[in-house]
Write a protein that holds these residues in place. Structure first.
Motif, PDB file in Angstrom:
ATOM      1  N   PHE A 236     -10.004  14.328   1.785  1.00 47.53           N
ATOM      2  CA  PHE A 236      -9.603  13.447   1.068  1.00 47.53           C
ATOM      3  C   PHE A 236      -8.034  13.026   0.630  1.00 47.53           C
ATOM      4  N   LEU A 237      -7.352  13.790   1.076  1.00 45.89           N
ATOM      5  CA  LEU A 237      -5.922  13.787   0.941  1.00 45.89           C
ATOM      6  C   LEU A 237      -5.540  13.000   2.205  1.00 45.89           C
ATOM      7  N   SER A 238      -5.937  13.577   3.340  1.00 51.97           N
ATOM      8  CA  SER A 238      -5.485  12.812   4.558  1.00 51.97           C
ATOM      9  C   SER A 238      -5.927  11.548   4.586  1.00 51.97           C
ATOM     10  N   ALA A 239      -7.045  11.066   4.143  1.00 50.92           N
ATOM     11  CA  ALA A 239      -7.576   9.768   4.362  1.00 50.92           C
ATOM     12  C   ALA A 239      -6.604   8.797   3.405  1.00 50.92           C
ATOM     13  N   GLN A 240      -6.308   9.395   2.450  1.00 51.60           N
ATOM     14  CA  GLN A 240      -5.460   8.332   1.597  1.00 51.60           C
ATOM     15  C   GLN A 240      -4.092   8.154   2.307  1.00 51.60           C
ATOM     16  N   MET A 241      -3.647   9.065   2.426  1.00 58.72           N
ATOM     17  CA  MET A 241      -2.143   9.228   3.321  1.00 58.72           C
ATOM     18  C   MET A 241      -2.561   8.434   4.518  1.00 58.72           C
ATOM     19  N   GLN A 242      -3.513   8.298   5.348  1.00 57.93           N
ATOM     20  CA  GLN A 242      -3.595   7.720   6.698  1.00 57.93           C
ATOM     21  C   GLN A 242      -3.696   6.172   6.250  1.00 57.93           C
ATOM     22  N   ALA A 243      -4.587   5.677   5.199  1.00 59.57           N
ATOM     23  CA  ALA A 243      -4.464   4.396   5.097  1.00 59.57           C
ATOM     24  C   ALA A 243      -3.320   3.857   4.259  1.00 59.57           C
ATOM     25  N   TYR A 244      -2.630   4.757   3.654  1.00 59.49           N
ATOM     26  CA  TYR A 244      -1.305   4.429   3.009  1.00 59.49           C
ATOM     27  C   TYR A 244      -0.223   4.107   4.060  1.00 59.49           C
ATOM     28  N   LEU A 245      -0.239   4.655   5.127  1.00 57.14           N
ATOM     29  CA  LEU A 245       0.452   4.557   6.116  1.00 57.14           C
ATOM     30  C   LEU A 245       0.121   3.452   7.338  1.00 57.14           C
ATOM     31  N   ALA A 246      -0.854   3.248   7.162  1.00 57.49           N
ATOM     32  CA  ALA A 246      -1.516   2.386   8.322  1.00 57.49           C
ATOM     33  C   ALA A 246      -1.020   0.846   8.083  1.00 57.49           C
ATOM     34  N   ASP A 247      -0.747   0.310   9.197  1.00 54.35           N
ATOM     35  CA  ASP A 247      -0.156  -1.137   9.181  1.00 54.35           C
ATOM     36  C   ASP A 247       1.035  -1.322   8.185  1.00 54.35           C
ATOM     37  N   GLY A 248       1.681  -0.469   7.854  1.00 57.86           N
ATOM     38  CA  GLY A 248       2.970  -0.495   6.829  1.00 57.86           C
ATOM     39  C   GLY A 248       2.434  -1.074   5.395  1.00 57.86           C
ATOM     40  N   LEU A 249       1.248  -0.509   5.171  1.00 65.92           N
ATOM     41  CA  LEU A 249       0.924  -0.747   3.796  1.00 65.92           C
ATOM     42  C   LEU A 249       1.756  -0.216   2.614  1.00 65.92           C
ATOM     43  N   TRP A 250       2.128   0.896   2.929  1.00 65.09           N
ATOM     44  CA  TRP A 250       3.269   1.580   2.040  1.00 65.09           C
ATOM     45  C   TRP A 250       4.343   0.821   1.772  1.00 65.09           C
ATOM     46  N   LEU A 251       4.959   0.168   2.930  1.00 65.19           N
ATOM     47  CA  LEU A 251       6.061  -0.601   2.614  1.00 65.19           C
ATOM     48  C   LEU A 251       5.575  -2.099   2.050  1.00 65.19           C
ATOM     49  N   ASP A 252       4.628  -2.476   2.279  1.00 73.08           N
ATOM     50  CA  ASP A 252       4.153  -3.797   1.561  1.00 73.08           C
ATOM     51  C   ASP A 252       4.039  -3.531   0.120  1.00 73.08           C
ATOM     52  N   MET A 253       3.613  -2.592  -0.156  1.00 69.84           N
ATOM     53  CA  MET A 253       3.223  -2.090  -1.872  1.00 69.84           C
ATOM     54  C   MET A 253       4.696  -2.000  -2.530  1.00 69.84           C
ATOM     55  N   ALA A 254       5.617  -1.251  -1.578  1.00 75.16           N
ATOM     56  CA  ALA A 254       7.077  -1.007  -2.299  1.00 75.16           C
ATOM     57  C   ALA A 254       7.645  -2.281  -2.321  1.00 75.16           C
ATOM     58  N   ARG A 255       7.578  -3.266  -1.229  1.00 78.50           N
ATOM     59  CA  ARG A 255       8.045  -4.587  -1.555  1.00 78.50           C
ATOM     60  C   ARG A 255       7.684  -5.275  -2.857  1.00 78.50           C
ATOM     61  N   ALA A 256       6.311  -5.205  -2.836  1.00 76.05           N
ATOM     62  CA  ALA A 256       5.843  -6.246  -3.876  1.00 76.05           C
ATOM     63  C   ALA A 256       6.178  -5.381  -5.183  1.00 76.05           C
ATOM     64  N   ALA A 257       6.419  -4.138  -5.399  1.00 71.37           N
ATOM     65  CA  ALA A 257       6.831  -3.638  -6.698  1.00 71.37           C
ATOM     66  C   ALA A 257       8.209  -3.995  -6.882  1.00 71.37           C
ATOM     67  N   ASN A 258       8.868  -3.994  -5.972  1.00 69.11           N
ATOM     68  CA  ASN A 258      10.607  -4.267  -6.107  1.00 69.11           C
ATOM     69  C   ASN A 258      10.811  -5.804  -6.319  1.00 69.11           C
ATOM     70  N   THR A 259       9.649  -6.745  -5.756  1.00 72.96           N
ATOM     71  CA  THR A 259      10.010  -8.161  -5.986  1.00 72.96           C
ATOM     72  C   THR A 259       9.653  -8.492  -7.533  1.00 72.96           C
ATOM     73  N   ARG A 260       8.645  -7.743  -7.816  1.00 73.80           N
ATOM     74  CA  ARG A 260       8.404  -7.774  -9.450  1.00 73.80           C
ATOM     75  C   ARG A 260       9.573  -7.271 -10.320  1.00 73.80           C
ATOM     76  N   CYS A 261      10.129  -6.253  -9.877  1.00 76.80           N
ATOM     77  CA  CYS A 261      11.224  -5.785 -10.532  1.00 76.80           C
ATOM     78  C   CYS A 261      12.346  -6.796 -10.691  1.00 76.80           C
TER      79      CYS A 261
END
Lengths: 348, 348, 348, 348
Positions: free
Chosen positions: A240-265
């Motif tokens: 259940f740790l692995s699954a989170q990280m796997q999805a977080y990294l897949a297809d650049g989700l992690w970068l998309d989320m960071a961009r979204a947060a930074n855009t709001r900032c």
């Protein structure tokens, strides 16, 4: 209007779906699950580091503490920013795991300079066994103040550490937020800039609760595993740790989320700049803003439903004109409209 | 045919659904989420302990270590079974968190007797500052061997501890499995029998990864909170621990899952009793079986697709007739058919 | 011309004679020797503290560490001067014994001000379990720079600590040197000024190797005893610690020795004041002088046979005109003639 | 008639004279005194180990703890006798310094057998990170029961350790007493038999308070120095440790004192054998006797002025015929007449 912390927001639905998907039948525990093999590959690929040791752990305090424990001897001192999370916000967890101490390096805008670092390192001059011995450097990127070290700045700090034979750890609780601003590669922001180990954050950026510990020198790996277990940080149902990280990294989700947060900032910062009573302390570069405003204004905002921390005083009591510092943090789930609502309230 | 461990099985779908449901918008972190208020009430109700302090933590090693850290001084020794999980399977985590040592009490069928306990406690006789000082007792219920202490047996052990002024911790990683067999109340198996603190397991019984630490004497609560944080065990997105535990306890799900696991274990035991080459070492009372069989038979089962641990030797190499001990653990998700398949293979 | 340290000088002959005298036949060990009873009475009398717990230990690092260990919880931070011996010169021993951390208070002339202290204590504001918790204050008297806190200054510092409910430790490695200058009573310089525990130095002031740990609140006594033993600091042939301390205190020998050391320091300071190239950094009040002089002059003195530490650079290499700081320490055994010889060399 | 402990007796006059002689003028501290150079040479010569690192420390608990700290990782377990001083009499000091745990090996007559050791080491089988990892072996020679390991027995134990890649420490608090009985060389009883580090006792054998830590593999030396300092065990006026050890070793004084103590023990043993109510538990080989006698007889002896410990009961209260175990320890200073007086009282 919830700007208290990026760890109070929700996890991304894809992360949650991955948990559900992983919950099928039996899986070997303690990191031997097959999803972890994928995660290891993902991280090695992303960091262009085919030999790196990769581990998952539940939160940033644990990631920092177990990594630093692995890098530090009990008679050493760790060099870090005077506002470092490992110093201010972990209730002595780094001291518990390392049995060592911290030497605080003065900062400007949340960042150490190479000169300030050198001065502190050389200050622990050679007094044989009497003084603490020099231990590793720890750098926080994104810094606790929401500012960023440029690649050159990271390289300059690790170069100072390296002169003295010291290793460098990066506290990357908001690694992704820095990366998308600097628009560089993960390798460039870490091992190519002299970083030896990394706490690679997931929790603040849309995971439920997972961080990766990335050790670029795999010689330390086995000791890390023992220290993680001894700290009670090895999960049996590790999938259940692995699954989170796997999805977080897949297809650049992690970068998309960071961009979204930074855009709001950025949206928030623009609004604050236009406003005459709020004064930002530093130019925000990621997803955190520190700003000063009279107490009365803070009170008005909080009473109006905005949620954020006032860092240096009680907004309810005291001189209404006294300037107090507020902290605003954005996350991936925030909407343009939500930020606009905050700014409307500010202007009202 | 996966009998390796109850922590390798899946979480219950209701637990997973609760995670999804909890993932709405913002929630205060670090245990201040509203679901935690429900969990606290649930546990206080279940244990008839309206004053108890209740905390959540990710796994059993952490639960045991932080609780024992809160109960133990560094110059003391903790009394526990010679086969205790805290001694054998936590890579010195209890020693790390307590800075103390463990005194092993000899066991029969995985259980300490009051006489054996008294002998060890009195063996740490008064030698002033020279010897380790007497610290708390730790009891595992369900024991590591799958056997149970009766209520009277628990009471007799805590009475011995109490004579010497010592507190008692219960490692309840498989608390529910014991409870449904003994058919008593949670209060009867804990504070009414002299237990002061409890690691209340969820992970092995159908949660994703959560245990409750229940402290019947709330005076220790604040120290527990500091020790949990210092160990890196306070989660920011705490709601996801709360949600698991809330669902686990709701409508007696936890008891249903334990009953299901125990029923499968009974089915397994019946099958083993009918079989002439397998010999159970203890009468199983919860969801664990230890049994002896010739190495060749173990090898045959493992080759045939059964998954379980052989504890005392390599099933692949050595005298085919040598008796080796296997361990079978059942969990809530196992089917009658799955167990039958194992027993068929055994008989074939 | 040996001014390197007061712990490099000889023990007083009366101390050594006491060792010989104590070496008769058998004596109960571990502090149960009859001479220790005398020492306890002597110290209680001298400090007007009939309830104080009194223990002996081999050196100042041990005295400070075991006392602070007894006063501090692992999740706290100890407030001390930024130049404190416990920070700079004990290789993390205080961290080892307390498992806690140190918060450095800025100093002027080696001394903390109440404002600076308050600022640091209040800086560890209430952030629940996240930040380090506030722990005890430690004051060094004579300070590491050879300056003294007046009684009022000590009282003002302990009052700040007390406001926050914090206890205060005094590192009195050079306690006697301060006492004879302030011309006050030991009680006035300690518990009457708010000090809770004291490392009462003997070694630097003419003993062979002994310090007393004085605990004005005897409730902490038993824990101290356990911590001392656990640190390996309880001596079996304890009478040889007792005998030293007994002789050290008898007939005011300790005060005579401190006066002698201070007198030599005054003589040195007068000579330095008359000298145009040496500049004292602080007015010396006990037995330590810090002074600046060009590198070439230091080199000349050291080549001429003077022995002392140059703190901030290599006297052999670098710009001959660069100002470097030397430290001179006097002890009881130094003669007027010896000091004159040093001053003659300086003037030559 | 003082047989309570060899650490309650006086120091040899030559040791005390050496202290006086060393107390001349100034000497560099912290082990840089010239006498330490002599001691280092003496010990290297005596042990035929020209590369050995040699350090002095105040007592056996410190020697054992700092050496084991240097040899052990926090996730390991140290193998030692179930009656080992490091387990029973050091108030968790070894656990404090190593952060590890102890695995107790069953003994007969105070001694581990190779089989018992192997069984315990292999019992810590490979369970990855879950169990404690195997750490060093610690052997006590003279054992806590007054018995001796032969050279072959030492070699057999270290060979078992070596099979598993483990180092061996010797607790030699009564090293000299063993050596003179075995009539072998120090090298034969240590590194030639597979010993890696040695706590070389002085205190129990006529010193005032000094032990040497001998590290046959000098790679560990620097870490030892840091750990010694961090434990508060580095003395400033170190020359007074050096002087004791120098005199202790000069002209074979240490061997003469051990022979004297052993001779008195032999005299005592002979007397006890002739006596019909006292029963020795083991054949004494050095300077310790354990013997059983009815409670009434112990009481009579103690009332008559004999001083020794009764280990397993109160000699004053209980069944007068119950057999209780007394321990008699002889030291260098005991006279033939003194022993005869004890035996006369026994026979009277």
């Amino acid at each position: 209007m919830f700007f208290a912390s990026d760890n109070a927001g929700p996890a991304h639905p894809k992360v949650m779906e991955a948990l559900i998907a992983a919950n099928q039948g039996y899986a070997m525990g303690y990191g031997a699950d097959p999803i972890m093999d994928q995660v290891r590959s993902q991280i090695r690929d992303i960091f262009e580091a085919p030999e790196a040791a990769v581990y998952l752990i539940i939160n940033g305090t644990a990631a920092n503490s177990v990594l630093l424990g692995t890098m530090t001897q009990p008679w050493q001192t760790i060099f870090c920013a005077d506002c470092a999370h490992i110093h201010e916000d972990e209730c002595n967890a780094p001291e518990f795991y390392t049995q060592a101490k911290l030497t605080l390096v003065p900062t400007q805008d949340g960042k150490m300079s190479p000169d300030a670092l050198r001065s502190r390192i050389s200050g622990e001059e050679n007094r044989g066994v009497h003084g603490p011995q020099r231990g590793p450097l720890s750098i926080t990127q994104t810094s606790e103040k929401g500012t960023l070290y440029s690649l050159d700045e990271i390289g300059a700090l690790t170069a100072v550490a390296s002169e003295y034979g010291l290793k460098t750890h990066m506290d990357g609780a908001r690694f992704a937020n820095a990366l998308v601003t600097l628009d560089c590669s993960p390798a460039e922001m870490t091992w190519k800039a002299g970083i030896d180990t990394l706490s690679f954050g997931g929790t603040k950026n849309g995971a439920m609760g997972v961080e990766a510990c990335v050790i670029f020198d795999p010689e330390l790996a086995w000791e890390f595993e023992l220290r993680r277990k001894r700290g009670g940080h090895l999960l049996s149902k590790h999938r259940f740790l692995s699954a989170q990280m796997q999805a977080y990294l897949a297809d650049g989700l992690w970068l998309d989320m960071a961009r979204a947060a930074n855009t709001r900032c950025t949206q928030l910062a623009a609004g604050l700049r236009d406003h005459n009573t709020a004064q930002m302390l530093f130019a925000p570069q990621a997803n955190i803003i520190f700003f000063q405003m009279p107490r009365a204004e803070h009170k008005r905002m909080l009473d109006g439903g905005a949620v954020y921390y006032v860092m240096d005083g009680n907004p309810e009591e005291g001189d209404p004109q006294e300037l107090l510092t507020g902290r605003l943090v954005t996350d991936w789930s925030m909407t343009e409209k939500g930020v606009a609502q905050f700014l409307d309230l500010l202007r009202s």
